[in-house]
Design a protein around this motif. Sequence first.
Motif, PDB file in Angstrom:
ATOM      1  N   ALA A   1      -1.006  19.869  -0.082  1.00 11.06           N
ATOM      2  CA  ALA A   1      -1.662  19.439  -1.329  1.00 11.06           C
ATOM      3  C   ALA A   1      -2.971  18.712  -1.055  1.00 11.06           C
ATOM      4  O   ALA A   1      -3.433  17.911  -1.867  1.00 11.06           O
ATOM      5  N   THR A   2      -3.585  19.038   0.068  1.00 12.23           N
ATOM      6  CA  THR A   2      -4.789  18.329   0.496  1.00 12.23           C
ATOM      7  C   THR A   2      -5.918  18.404  -0.517  1.00 12.23           C
ATOM      8  O   THR A   2      -6.648  17.425  -0.710  1.00 12.23           O
ATOM      9  N   GLN A   3      -6.085  19.551  -1.165  1.00 11.83           N
ATOM     10  CA  GLN A   3      -7.182  19.697  -2.132  1.00 11.83           C
ATOM     11  C   GLN A   3      -6.762  19.337  -3.555  1.00 11.83           C
ATOM     12  O   GLN A   3      -7.556  19.481  -4.486  1.00 11.83           O
ATOM     13  N   ALA A   4      -5.533  18.860  -3.714  1.00 11.45           N
ATOM     14  CA  ALA A   4      -5.039  18.526  -5.051  1.00 11.45           C
ATOM     15  C   ALA A   4      -4.887  17.034  -5.276  1.00 11.45           C
ATOM     16  O   ALA A   4      -5.311  16.499  -6.313  1.00 11.45           O
ATOM     17  N   VAL A   5      -4.280  16.341  -4.308  1.00 10.08           N
ATOM     18  CA  VAL A   5      -4.017  14.909  -4.459  1.00 10.08           C
ATOM     19  C   VAL A   5      -5.335  14.156  -4.665  1.00 10.08           C
ATOM     20  O   VAL A   5      -6.288  14.315  -3.911  1.00 10.08           O
ATOM     21  N   GLY A   6      -5.376  13.342  -5.691  1.00  6.74           N
ATOM     22  CA  GLY A   6      -6.569  12.568  -6.011  1.00  6.74           C
ATOM     23  C   GLY A   6      -7.499  13.247  -6.991  1.00  6.74           C
ATOM     24  O   GLY A   6      -8.406  12.617  -7.526  1.00  6.74           O
ATOM     25  N   LYS A   7      -7.280  14.558  -7.207  1.00 13.18           N
ATOM     26  CA  LYS A   7      -8.133  15.309  -8.135  1.00 13.18           C
ATOM     27  C   LYS A   7      -7.386  15.680  -9.404  1.00 13.18           C
ATOM     28  O   LYS A   7      -7.938  15.601 -10.505  1.00 13.18           O
ATOM     29  N   ILE A   8      -6.146  16.133  -9.246  1.00 12.56           N
ATOM     30  CA  ILE A   8      -5.316  16.501 -10.393  1.00 12.56           C
ATOM     31  C   ILE A   8      -3.976  15.781 -10.266  1.00 12.56           C
ATOM     32  O   ILE A   8      -3.592  15.376  -9.172  1.00 12.56           O
ATOM     33  N   PRO A   9      -3.244  15.603 -11.364  1.00 13.48           N
ATOM     34  CA  PRO A   9      -1.939  14.939 -11.274  1.00 13.48           C
ATOM     35  C   PRO A   9      -0.988  15.731 -10.369  1.00 13.48           C
ATOM     36  O   PRO A   9      -0.867  16.949 -10.506  1.00 13.48           O
ATOM     37  N   VAL A  10      -0.333  15.025  -9.460  1.00  8.76           N
ATOM     38  CA  VAL A  10       0.640  15.640  -8.559  1.00  8.76           C
ATOM     39  C   VAL A  10       1.897  14.775  -8.568  1.00  8.76           C
ATOM     40  O   VAL A  10       1.837  13.593  -8.226  1.00  8.76           O
TER      41      VAL A  10
ATOM     42  N   ALA B   1       0.833  -1.201   0.000  1.00  4.41           N
ATOM     43  CA  ALA B   1       0.000   0.000   0.000  1.00  4.41           C
ATOM     44  C   ALA B   1       0.872   1.256   0.000  1.00  4.41           C
ATOM     45  O   ALA B   1       0.565   2.239  -0.677  1.00  4.41           O
ATOM     46  N   CYS B   2       1.953   1.215   0.746  1.00  5.80           N
ATOM     47  CA  CYS B   2       2.882   2.344   0.803  1.00  5.80           C
ATOM     48  C   CYS B   2       3.472   2.624  -0.574  1.00  5.80           C
ATOM     49  O   CYS B   2       3.563   3.780  -0.997  1.00  5.80           O
ATOM     50  N   TRP B   3       3.855   1.575  -1.244  1.00  8.75           N
ATOM     51  CA  TRP B   3       4.387   1.720  -2.598  1.00  8.75           C
ATOM     52  C   TRP B   3       3.345   2.356  -3.512  1.00  8.75           C
ATOM     53  O   TRP B   3       3.665   3.255  -4.303  1.00  8.75           O
ATOM     54  N   GLN B   4       2.096   1.915  -3.386  1.00 10.83           N
ATOM     55  CA  GLN B   4       1.031   2.408  -4.245  1.00 10.83           C
ATOM     56  C   GLN B   4       0.766   3.905  -4.010  1.00 10.83           C
ATOM     57  O   GLN B   4       0.621   4.678  -4.962  1.00 10.83           O
ATOM     58  N   VAL B   5       0.716   4.306  -2.743  1.00  9.08           N
ATOM     59  CA  VAL B   5       0.473   5.714  -2.412  1.00  9.08           C
ATOM     60  C   VAL B   5       1.644   6.581  -2.866  1.00  9.08           C
ATOM     61  O   VAL B   5       1.460   7.634  -3.482  1.00  9.08           O
ATOM     62  N   ALA B   6       2.858   6.133  -2.571  1.00 10.89           N
ATOM     63  CA  ALA B   6       4.049   6.897  -2.949  1.00 10.89           C
ATOM     64  C   ALA B   6       4.136   7.069  -4.461  1.00 10.89           C
ATOM     65  O   ALA B   6       4.420   8.169  -4.958  1.00 10.89           O
ATOM     66  N   ASP B   7       3.897   5.992  -5.191  1.00  8.40           N
ATOM     67  CA  ASP B   7       3.966   6.048  -6.648  1.00  8.40           C
ATOM     68  C   ASP B   7       2.923   7.002  -7.210  1.00  8.40           C
ATOM     69  O   ASP B   7       3.177   7.690  -8.208  1.00  8.40           O
ATOM     70  N   PHE B   8       1.776   7.073  -6.572  1.00  7.82           N
ATOM     71  CA  PHE B   8       0.679   7.931  -7.023  1.00  7.82           C
ATOM     72  C   PHE B   8       1.079   9.405  -7.007  1.00  7.82           C
ATOM     73  O   PHE B   8       0.593  10.196  -7.828  1.00  7.82           O
ATOM     74  N   ILE B   9       1.962   9.798  -6.077  1.00 11.82           N
ATOM     75  CA  ILE B   9       2.382  11.195  -5.992  1.00 11.82           C
ATOM     76  C   ILE B   9       3.795  11.403  -6.544  1.00 11.82           C
ATOM     77  O   ILE B   9       4.392  12.466  -6.379  1.00 11.82           O
ATOM     78  N   GLY B  10       4.341  10.373  -7.184  1.00 13.70           N
ATOM     79  CA  GLY B  10       5.650  10.498  -7.807  1.00 13.70           C
ATOM     80  C   GLY B  10       6.812  10.302  -6.860  1.00 13.70           C
ATOM     81  O   GLY B  10       7.950  10.673  -7.187  1.00 13.70           O
ATOM     82  N   GLY B  11       6.551   9.711  -5.698  1.00 10.94           N
ATOM     83  CA  GLY B  11       7.600   9.494  -4.709  1.00 10.94           C
ATOM     84  C   GLY B  11       8.015   8.044  -4.598  1.00 10.94           C
ATOM     85  O   GLY B  11       7.593   7.189  -5.388  1.00 10.94           O
ATOM     86  N   LYS B  12       8.834   7.762  -3.593  1.00 10.90           N
ATOM     87  CA  LYS B  12       9.295   6.411  -3.298  1.00 10.90           C
ATOM     88  C   LYS B  12       8.750   5.981  -1.929  1.00 10.90           C
ATOM     89  O   LYS B  12       8.484   6.828  -1.073  1.00 10.90           O
ATOM     90  N   PRO B  13       8.597   4.685  -1.703  1.00 10.20           N
ATOM     91  CA  PRO B  13       8.061   4.214  -0.419  1.00 10.20           C
ATOM     92  C   PRO B  13       8.827   4.724   0.794  1.00 10.20           C
ATOM     93  O   PRO B  13       8.223   5.041   1.829  1.00 10.20           O
ATOM     94  N   ASP B  14      10.151   4.836   0.702  1.00  8.55           N
ATOM     95  CA  ASP B  14      10.919   5.283   1.857  1.00  8.55           C
ATOM     96  C   ASP B  14      10.854   6.798   2.060  1.00  8.55           C
ATOM     97  O   ASP B  14      11.455   7.341   2.987  1.00  8.55           O
ATOM     98  N   GLU B  15      10.086   7.490   1.193  1.00  9.09           N
ATOM     99  CA  GLU B  15       9.868   8.926   1.354  1.00  9.09           C
ATOM    100  C   GLU B  15       8.487   9.219   1.956  1.00  9.09           C
ATOM    101  O   GLU B  15       8.102  10.378   2.084  1.00  9.09           O
ATOM    102  N   MET B  16       7.768   8.168   2.355  1.00  9.06           N
ATOM    103  CA  MET B  16       6.406   8.314   2.852  1.00  9.06           C
ATOM    104  C   MET B  16       6.328   8.097   4.356  1.00  9.06           C
ATOM    105  O   MET B  16       6.933   7.172   4.888  1.00  9.06           O
ATOM    106  N   VAL B  17       5.537   8.915   5.034  1.00  9.44           N
ATOM    107  CA  VAL B  17       5.158   8.687   6.421  1.00  9.44           C
ATOM    108  C   VAL B  17       3.641   8.772   6.492  1.00  9.44           C
ATOM    109  O   VAL B  17       3.045   9.749   6.016  1.00  9.44           O
TER     110      VAL B  17
END
Length: 379
Positions: free
Chosen positions: A177-186, A52-68
């Motif tokens: 980016a609360t009002q952006a993530v999930g609505k527009i590409p980030v 799941a961490c990988w999926q969320v991180a990839d969605f915003i253009g990041g890496k799993p170890d950059e997510m908290v």
Amino acid sequence: MTPPTIYLDYNATTRLDEEVLQAMLPFFTEYYQNPGSSHLAGLTVNELIENACWQVADFIGGKPDEMVFTSGATESINLAVRGISNGKRDHLITLCTEHKAVLDTVTDHAVKNNLACSILPVQNDGLIDWERFEEAITDQTLLVSIMLVNNETGTIQNIKKISEMVHAKGAFLLCDATQAVGKIPVDVHELGIDLMAFSAHKFYGPKGVGGLYISKSVRKYLEAQITGGGQQKNRRSGTLNVPGIIGMAKACEIANKRMDHDATYVKSLRGHLENKLLEIEGTAVNGSVEHRIFNTSNILFKNVFSEQMILSLQHISVSSGSACSSVTTEPSHVLKGLGLNDEDALCSLRFSLGKGNTKEEIDVAVQRISGLVTQFRKE
């Protein structure tokens, strides 16, 4: 029989997507184990969390170890603002139109730690004043916090240009980016963001879970604010909200597939709503019309107080600003930041639409609002 609610307040929160709910349910029953446990069942859940961490991180253009993972954007913002320090710089910058989660946290942190703090004005359309911004950044600036999409007006800031200016001075950029993530590409790397906060419940995920993206460049300067247990590599301790994280990952997956379709659909509804409401005499859009997200319209209804409208609309849900103070006698700090006087700020309504809305709902809402405006102006 009570009429169904017409919900036009998607920036406050969204209904949990049915697919997200179904993805979450097994983690309340079958996969209920603690992902921190060393037994097989715990390790199984931990593996699913890592996916799941990988999926969320990839969605915003990041890496799993950059997510908290956090409880939401407010906690993420607190971790970023209160946790960052390089021992040399002592200056924070933000805009007067930021969410209170940023403004209150930045000002409180600055006062308690004797830091310099610049809260900059914006242009009348809500966009950054580049000249004032360039003047404000110095070699002592540690952190600049500017949101990608404003929660009240939908205004979209040029974060990529902002990040270039921030990094040129050796400072870090926090983006709400609360009002952006999930609505527009980030994409955090493309935008040049160092720290980014977001919440799942703004894009059809569960409440009580969010994230903070932490770039590798800022990692060593960030101190944990919740300790005890050492979870998430000591960046944020506490047992993970497993169902919430699974739900957020599923919401990311759905948003990734439906983003273009939903944006086109919702934008057409917003256009229909706005065109009809602007036919009413004494109305105007607050904020930038050109640079804003597709689902939001903040409209001034001259001489009609928003509090009165909200209460009278009953089964039609709209707001006068942030969900932190949706019905208030205080004028919106965001609208005042755009130059509106107190009365006009108190006569403005925010409409924020989502994929659950229909054209028929919009027509009903317009008819009801038009009638109330006429009624209240006669009183």
